[in-house]
Design a protein around this motif. Sequence first.
Motif, PDB file in Angstrom:
ATOM      1  N   SER A   1      42.085   7.607 -52.169  1.00 24.81           N
ATOM      2  CA  SER A   1      41.537   7.275 -53.573  1.00 24.81           C
ATOM      3  C   SER A   1      42.496   7.220 -54.759  1.00 24.81           C
ATOM      4  O   SER A   1      43.048   8.205 -54.839  1.00 24.81           O
TER       5      SER A   1
ATOM      6  N   GLU B   1      35.033   5.873 -59.386  1.00 28.74           N
ATOM      7  CA  GLU B   1      36.128   6.509 -59.908  1.00 28.74           C
ATOM      8  C   GLU B   1      37.493   5.783 -59.915  1.00 28.74           C
ATOM      9  O   GLU B   1      38.472   6.599 -59.848  1.00 28.74           O
ATOM     10  N   GLY B   2      37.741   4.508 -59.381  1.00 27.50           N
ATOM     11  CA  GLY B   2      38.956   3.933 -59.094  1.00 27.50           C
ATOM     12  C   GLY B   2      38.896   3.063 -58.073  1.00 27.50           C
ATOM     13  O   GLY B   2      37.728   2.311 -57.911  1.00 27.50           O
TER      14      GLY B   2
ATOM     15  N   GLU C   1      51.072   5.655 -55.610  1.00 26.68           N
ATOM     16  CA  GLU C   1      50.240   5.895 -57.002  1.00 26.68           C
ATOM     17  C   GLU C   1      50.734   6.425 -58.215  1.00 26.68           C
ATOM     18  O   GLU C   1      50.898   5.722 -59.287  1.00 26.68           O
TER      19      GLU C   1
ATOM     20  N   GLN D   1      43.287   6.567 -58.542  1.00 22.14           N
ATOM     21  CA  GLN D   1      42.917   6.596 -60.072  1.00 22.14           C
ATOM     22  C   GLN D   1      43.043   5.424 -60.914  1.00 22.14           C
ATOM     23  O   GLN D   1      43.586   5.744 -62.042  1.00 22.14           O
TER      24      GLN D   1
ATOM     25  N   LYS E   1      52.071   4.113 -61.341  1.00 26.68           N
ATOM     26  CA  LYS E   1      51.609   4.638 -62.721  1.00 26.68           C
ATOM     27  C   LYS E   1      52.939   4.745 -63.666  1.00 26.68           C
ATOM     28  O   LYS E   1      53.173   4.370 -64.744  1.00 26.68           O
TER      29      LYS E   1
END
Length: 155
Positions: free
Chosen positions: A8, A100-101, A140, A10, A144
């Motif tokens: 998952s 949530e993402g 991830e 974000q 970011k």
Amino acid sequence: MKIKYDHSFQLPRSVVWKYIKDETVLRNSLPGCRIFEEKSYGNYLAEIDIHLGPIKDVFKLDIRTVEENSSSSYRLFVRGKGNLGEINGSGVLQIKEGQEGTHLSFVSDAEVTGALAMVSKRVLDGSADKSFQSFFQTIEKEIKRKIYLLKRSGR
């Protein structure tokens, strides 16, 4: 060898999709990656250090992305060779918007030959799971980081 992994993010699905095949993000995310180059859209050449128990080798990989469904899934084929064996496999990556993402699931099937095939299934499965976990967590972080650098530069 069959592997299933879920992660998952974000981050919104559109952002994950935009960067999930980005050459720089992938190069910085693949454990043991020496070389990662996009030869043409969706076709990559990689050179990766492999460490599985007592086995250490450098694998040259040809990675091809096929059957792409924009913003939701793609299939890839991997063919690789090292001094101690070969790997041939395919995988399907699916991305779905979550509460949530973004939820990513990856299912792969690979055939391993040579000395790699002699390593017990437990060692291979455990190493593969840890590698995928590290890979997607690092993706991830790289996404970011890339977004942060783009915002900082005013793009």
